[in-house]
Every structure is written in C-alpha cells, then in structure tokens.
Design an enzyme around this catalytic site. Structure first.
Site, PDB file in Angstrom:
ATOM      1  N   ASP A 132      31.141  43.742  68.173  1.00 15.84           N
ATOM      2  CA  ASP A 132      30.993  43.425  66.762  1.00 15.84           C
ATOM      3  C   ASP A 132      29.847  44.236  66.170  1.00 15.84           C
ATOM      4  OD1 ASP A 132      31.741  41.403  64.505  1.00 15.84           O
ATOM      5  OD2 ASP A 132      29.549  41.433  64.571  1.00 15.84           O
ATOM      6  N   TYR A 191      23.825  47.208  60.370  1.00 11.93           N
ATOM      7  CA  TYR A 191      23.002  47.133  61.582  1.00 11.93           C
ATOM      8  C   TYR A 191      22.316  48.466  61.865  1.00 11.93           C
ATOM      9  CZ  TYR A 191      25.821  42.906  62.409  1.00 11.93           C
ATOM     10  OH  TYR A 191      26.466  41.692  62.280  1.00 11.93           O
ATOM     11  N   LYS A 204      31.742  46.401  59.549  1.00 10.01           N
ATOM     12  CA  LYS A 204      31.753  45.675  58.276  1.00 10.01           C
ATOM     13  C   LYS A 204      31.319  46.541  57.092  1.00 10.01           C
ATOM     14  CE  LYS A 204      30.255  41.673  60.988  1.00 10.01           C
ATOM     15  NZ  LYS A 204      29.561  42.403  62.066  1.00 10.01           N
ATOM     16  N   HIS A 222      31.342  42.188  54.589  1.00 11.82           N
ATOM     17  CA  HIS A 222      30.197  41.564  55.255  1.00 11.82           C
ATOM     18  C   HIS A 222      29.687  40.306  54.531  1.00 11.82           C
ATOM     19  CE1 HIS A 222      26.633  42.657  58.120  1.00 11.82           C
ATOM     20  NE2 HIS A 222      26.757  41.352  57.998  1.00 11.82           N
TER      21      HIS A 222
END
Length: 309
Positions: free
Chosen positions: A42, A47, A76, A107
């Site tokens: 994931d 990130y 996302k 997201h």
C-alpha cells in the site's frame, strides 16, 4: 487469503503499508516482506517514497523473486491533483516503474490548491489553513478516476477516508463502482456502521492504521495506543499470540483487509502470521466493547482545519 473485489479481482487480505518509510530502509523492507510472503503493498504519492518503492519492485522482478502479476500494488491520488487525475496516476506509475496499478484510491475526499503534478503539497492560505479548491467536485474527480480503468492504467479504483454520506454519493454518481474504501479502523475506532454499509454495497473495507498507529501515531499525534489495552493483552496471553496479532486477526474476522506498517523484520513476520488461529465469537464480542470512537490519525495538526468536524 484474499478478498474478491466487486470487479472480480482478488486483493490479499494482509498488506504492508509504506507510510513514513525512506530510502534504503524501503528497499530492504520490500525485499524482506516479499520473502516472508507479502504480496500486497500500500503506497501513496503523498508518502514521497514511490521512486524507492519502484526500485525495490524492479529489483524483485529482475532477480525473479516475484512476478508482477503476483503482486497487488495500491497507490493514491493526492488532494492537490484532483484536477489532474490521469497525469498524477501516470506520474505514480513512472515512479513505481509499473505499467498498471492494481488499485488507485482518492486519498482524501477534498481537493486542494494544485501545486504541480505529483508534488503532493498541502498548500495553506494566509491564515495557515488548508487551501481547499471549491471548483472541483468529488464527482468530477471520480469520473476522471473511471477513465483510468478504461485506459488500462488501474485495474480497480476506490476511495479513502470517505464517510457513509460521501460513499453513498459515490455509489450514486459512479459508472465504475468503488472497489475499496480505505479507512482508519481498529478496536478503539471500529466504525461498524460505515464498515457494514460499505460491505452491504459491495465495497471492500481496507483498514489503514489497523493497530491504531501504535508508537508512530503516539509520537506524531499524542494518541493512545491500542496495543497497551489490557483486554487485548489478556487475549494475547490466552491465544499465545502478540497483541498486534490479536488486533489484526480481529480486523480479518470482520472481513476487512489489514495493512499494518513495520520496518522491523521480526514484526513483519509476526504481522503476517495471523491466519493460523481464530478468535471465538465470545472474544469478538468482548473486543466489540472496546470501541471508543477514537481516531488516532489527525491530519488537522498539519492542515489547520479539522475536516472530520
């Protein structure tokens, strides 16, 4: 063990979340987790580690450790790219060194000021509050997400951090139904109504923060960790498992996908070993009593606004 999504694709019930992981740590982590049996990863543009994840995946494919078709890769769309969905998806694919995604998620259900494709900024206004873009509706964003399926860029599309109202709306205006809603849920934040609503309408629920964020969220947001709960500790003793394994097993028995995060190999192994036992109905009922409606992930800390209020 996998859950079949509403479009027929299978999603492994345990995955590895790569939030707050960097550099070489990521490469070792992904290699080790694949060796342990993980097939579901994931990721997210926000990130800021998709290039490192991409390098690790490319190496795993090149060395024959695993084949692309054996993995389930999620990433996302960030808030600032709601008006640039196709470009943002292509940017993530390029960084991840992939031809397609197994799952692409919105997201958060909010569009913010665009800061450049893939830049994942959270632009604040002059008052230090998240600069929300009121010209792009979630429906517009979703129809652009649907284009990704027809373009072959994403096999499945879904939503993240959507409540019942927003999920219902998405079901109403979608041609391609959301396959997944990824939400925070754990024994202290069970969200039974939302979970059951999604499942009733064929939307798989993925539990991000399935351990309540543990130490990481305590450090970031000052929240209490589920892993310190005496009831969970008692069940861990009873089943001869760790507290984390009890919490993850609880999530799996609710038919939710769990994506715990860990950078330690022994924890990765431990988190994956939750399919060889089952919690009794009595113990599932006992855990139901732990619900505090307690959210541990608090982006308001960075955004100057509580979007959950």
């Amino acid at each position: 063990m996998a859950i079949t999504l509403n479009n027929g694709f299978k999603m492994p019930i345990i995955g590895l979340g790569v939030w707050r992981m960097e550099g070489k740590e990521i490469r070792d982590l992904i290699t080790n987790s694949i060796k342990l049996g993980y097939r579901h990863f994931d990721c997210a543009a926000d990130y800021k580690n998709e290039p490192e994840v991409g390098e690790a995946l490319a190496e795993a494919f090149k060395t024959g450790l695993v084949k692309r078709e054996d993995l389930f890769i999620t990433t996302k769309l960030w808030n600032s790219d709601h008006g640039h969905v196709v470009e943002a998806c292509k940017d993530s694919l390029k960084k991840l060194q992939l031809d397609y995604l197994d799952l692409y998620l919105v997201h958060f259900p909010v569009a913010t000021r665009h800061t450049g494709v893939g830049a994942t900024g959270s632009a604040l206004d002059e008052d230090g509050v998240l600069d929300i873009d009121t010209t792009i509706s979630l429906e517009t964003t979703w129809h652009a997400m649907e284009d990704l399926v027809s373009l072959g860029l994403a096999r499945s599309i879904g939503i993240s951090n959507y409540d019942i109202f927003l999920t219902r709306d998405c079901l109403a205006y979608s041609k391609v139904k959301p396959a997944v809603n990824q939400i925070e849920t754990h024994p202290y934040f069970q969200r039974d109504s939302l979970v059951k609503f999604c499942q009733k309408h064929g939307i798989c629920v993925t539990a991000h923060t399935p351990l309540g964020g543990a130490v990481a969220n305590t450090e970031w947001f000052g929240t209490v960790s589920v892993l310190d709960d005496p009831v969970l500790k008692g069940l861990a003793e009873k089943y001869k498992k760790t507290v984390a394994q009890i919490a993850l097993r609880w999530g799996i028995q609710r038919n939710t996908v769990v994506i715990p995060k860990s950078s330690k190999v022994e924890r990765l192994k431990e988190n994956f070993e939750v399919l060889d036992f089952e919690l009794s109905k009595e113990d599932m009922d006992l855990l139901k009593e732990l619900d505090r409606n307690y959210r541990t992930n608090q982006p308001a800390k960075f955004w100057g606004i509580n979007l959950y209020a």
